[in-house]
Write a protein that holds these residues in place. Structure first.
Motif, PDB file in Angstrom:
ATOM      1  N   MET A 143       0.825  -1.209   0.000  1.00 35.36           N
ATOM      2  CA  MET A 143       0.000   0.000   0.000  1.00 35.36           C
ATOM      3  C   MET A 143       0.860   1.260   0.000  1.00 35.36           C
ATOM      4  SD  MET A 143      -3.259  -0.697   2.399  1.00 35.36           S
ATOM      5  CE  MET A 143      -3.631  -2.367   2.839  1.00 35.36           C
ATOM      6  N   LYS A 144       1.951   1.240   0.733  1.00 37.41           N
ATOM      7  CA  LYS A 144       2.831   2.421   0.784  1.00 37.41           C
ATOM      8  C   LYS A 144       3.475   2.673  -0.582  1.00 37.41           C
ATOM      9  CE  LYS A 144       4.964   5.786   2.863  1.00 37.41           C
ATOM     10  NZ  LYS A 144       4.265   6.934   3.407  1.00 37.41           N
ATOM     11  N   GLU A 145       3.841   1.618  -1.283  1.00 37.11           N
ATOM     12  CA  GLU A 145       4.410   1.777  -2.622  1.00 37.11           C
ATOM     13  C   GLU A 145       3.384   2.387  -3.578  1.00 37.11           C
ATOM     14  OE1 GLU A 145       7.614  -1.905  -2.352  1.00 37.11           O
ATOM     15  OE2 GLU A 145       5.635  -2.272  -3.217  1.00 37.11           O
ATOM     16  N   VAL A 146       2.122   2.003  -3.427  1.00 38.90           N
ATOM     17  CA  VAL A 146       1.056   2.588  -4.252  1.00 38.90           C
ATOM     18  C   VAL A 146       0.882   4.064  -3.915  1.00 38.90           C
ATOM     19  CG1 VAL A 146      -1.426   2.533  -4.757  1.00 38.90           C
ATOM     20  CG2 VAL A 146      -0.124   0.408  -4.671  1.00 38.90           C
TER      21      VAL A 146
ATOM     22  N   PHE B 226      -4.301 -10.759  -2.183  1.00 45.49           N
ATOM     23  CA  PHE B 226      -3.094 -10.864  -1.363  1.00 45.49           C
ATOM     24  C   PHE B 226      -2.150 -11.862  -2.019  1.00 45.49           C
ATOM     25  CE2 PHE B 226      -0.866 -13.478   1.751  1.00 45.49           C
ATOM     26  CZ  PHE B 226      -0.093 -12.523   2.391  1.00 45.49           C
ATOM     27  N   LEU B 227      -0.880 -11.501  -2.131  1.00 48.08           N
ATOM     28  CA  LEU B 227       0.106 -12.414  -2.701  1.00 48.08           C
ATOM     29  C   LEU B 227       1.000 -13.033  -1.637  1.00 48.08           C
ATOM     30  CD1 LEU B 227       1.259 -10.583  -5.949  1.00 48.08           C
ATOM     31  CD2 LEU B 227      -0.295 -12.528  -5.721  1.00 48.08           C
ATOM     32  N   ARG B 228       1.624 -12.173  -0.811  1.00 47.94           N
ATOM     33  CA  ARG B 228       2.566 -12.669   0.183  1.00 47.94           C
ATOM     34  C   ARG B 228       2.937 -11.543   1.142  1.00 47.94           C
ATOM     35  NH1 ARG B 228       8.447 -11.792  -1.924  1.00 47.94           N
ATOM     36  NH2 ARG B 228       8.088 -10.159  -3.455  1.00 47.94           N
ATOM     37  N   LYS B 229       3.668 -11.908   2.178  1.00 49.87           N
ATOM     38  CA  LYS B 229       4.265 -10.914   3.067  1.00 49.87           C
ATOM     39  C   LYS B 229       5.688 -10.681   2.582  1.00 49.87           C
ATOM     40  CE  LYS B 229       1.664 -10.705   7.085  1.00 49.87           C
ATOM     41  NZ  LYS B 229       1.144  -9.393   7.334  1.00 49.87           N
ATOM     42  N   ARG B 230       6.104  -9.426   2.580  1.00 50.07           N
ATOM     43  CA  ARG B 230       7.478  -9.081   2.209  1.00 50.07           C
ATOM     44  C   ARG B 230       7.855  -7.728   2.785  1.00 50.07           C
ATOM     45  NH1 ARG B 230       7.935  -4.943  -1.511  1.00 50.07           N
ATOM     46  NH2 ARG B 230       6.299  -4.740  -3.070  1.00 50.07           N
ATOM     47  N   ARG B 231       9.117  -7.405   2.698  1.00 49.97           N
ATOM     48  CA  ARG B 231       9.587  -6.098   3.175  1.00 49.97           C
ATOM     49  C   ARG B 231       9.223  -5.028   2.147  1.00 49.97           C
ATOM     50  NH1 ARG B 231      10.990  -6.384   8.229  1.00 49.97           N
ATOM     51  NH2 ARG B 231      12.057  -8.304   8.730  1.00 49.97           N
ATOM     52  N   CYS B 232       8.611  -3.970   2.625  1.00 45.14           N
ATOM     53  CA  CYS B 232       8.272  -2.839   1.761  1.00 45.14           C
ATOM     54  C   CYS B 232       9.557  -2.122   1.368  1.00 45.14           C
ATOM     55  CB  CYS B 232       7.335  -1.887   2.501  1.00 45.14           C
ATOM     56  SG  CYS B 232       6.905  -0.406   1.571  1.00 45.14           S
TER      57      CYS B 232
ATOM     58  N   LYS C 172      10.564  -0.553   4.758  1.00 42.78           N
ATOM     59  CA  LYS C 172      11.401  -1.686   5.202  1.00 42.78           C
ATOM     60  C   LYS C 172      10.691  -2.566   6.230  1.00 42.78           C
ATOM     61  CE  LYS C 172      14.665   0.011   2.674  1.00 42.78           C
ATOM     62  NZ  LYS C 172      14.365  -0.018   1.298  1.00 42.78           N
ATOM     63  N   GLU C 173       9.410  -2.354   6.430  1.00 40.68           N
ATOM     64  CA  GLU C 173       8.605  -3.181   7.341  1.00 40.68           C
ATOM     65  C   GLU C 173       8.079  -4.402   6.603  1.00 40.68           C
ATOM     66  OE1 GLU C 173       8.096  -2.605  10.641  1.00 40.68           O
ATOM     67  OE2 GLU C 173       9.411  -0.870  10.468  1.00 40.68           O
ATOM     68  N   LEU C 174       7.774  -5.464   7.353  1.00 41.34           N
ATOM     69  CA  LEU C 174       7.173  -6.657   6.784  1.00 41.34           C
ATOM     70  C   LEU C 174       5.675  -6.411   6.623  1.00 41.34           C
ATOM     71  CD1 LEU C 174       7.837  -9.531   5.872  1.00 41.34           C
ATOM     72  CD2 LEU C 174       7.259 -10.302   8.170  1.00 41.34           C
ATOM     73  N   VAL C 175       5.210  -6.347   5.384  1.00 37.69           N
ATOM     74  CA  VAL C 175       3.814  -5.988   5.103  1.00 37.69           C
ATOM     75  C   VAL C 175       3.248  -6.874   3.987  1.00 37.69           C
ATOM     76  CG1 VAL C 175       4.037  -3.591   5.862  1.00 37.69           C
ATOM     77  CG2 VAL C 175       4.538  -4.186   3.498  1.00 37.69           C
TER      78      VAL C 175
END
Length: 95
Positions: free
Chosen positions: A33-36, A62-68, A72-75
């Motif tokens: 969401m932050k990247e959007v 939803f695809l997966r959890k990853r670092r933004c 840099k948070e796991l989202v």
């Protein structure tokens, strides 16, 4: 006065164009969401509402959890491209 603001067609038109921009950003490539927010310039709080609306209409996945890449948070990472989503229903056929 407040009722006129809520029924303002220009305001509704703006929300529709923002929703389309969010949809398109997730369609271009999977994002957080932050990247959007960074790509579209739409405030994060509005992105949350648009994601909720897209999920409820089965257009956001939803695809997966990853670092933004921004925080840099796991989202969560999402997409609006159904071709990128694994079909878990196929696995249920053999249970």
């Amino acid at each position: 006065m407040e009722n006129n603001q809520m029924n303002n067609p220009n305001k509704r038109q703006g929300k529709v164009s923002e929703l389309k921009a969010v949809y398109k950003a997730f369609l271009e490539k999977p994002r957080t969401m932050k990247e959007v927010t960074i790509v579209t310039g739409i405030v994060r709080e509005s992105i949350c509402w648009y994601c909720k609306e897209l999920r409820e209409s089965s257009r956001l996945f939803f695809l997966r959890k990853r670092r933004c890449t921004i925080t840099k948070e796991l989202v969560n990472e999402y997409t609006t491209n159904p071709d990128l989503v694994e079909d878990d229903n196929q696995l249920d056929l053999f249970d």
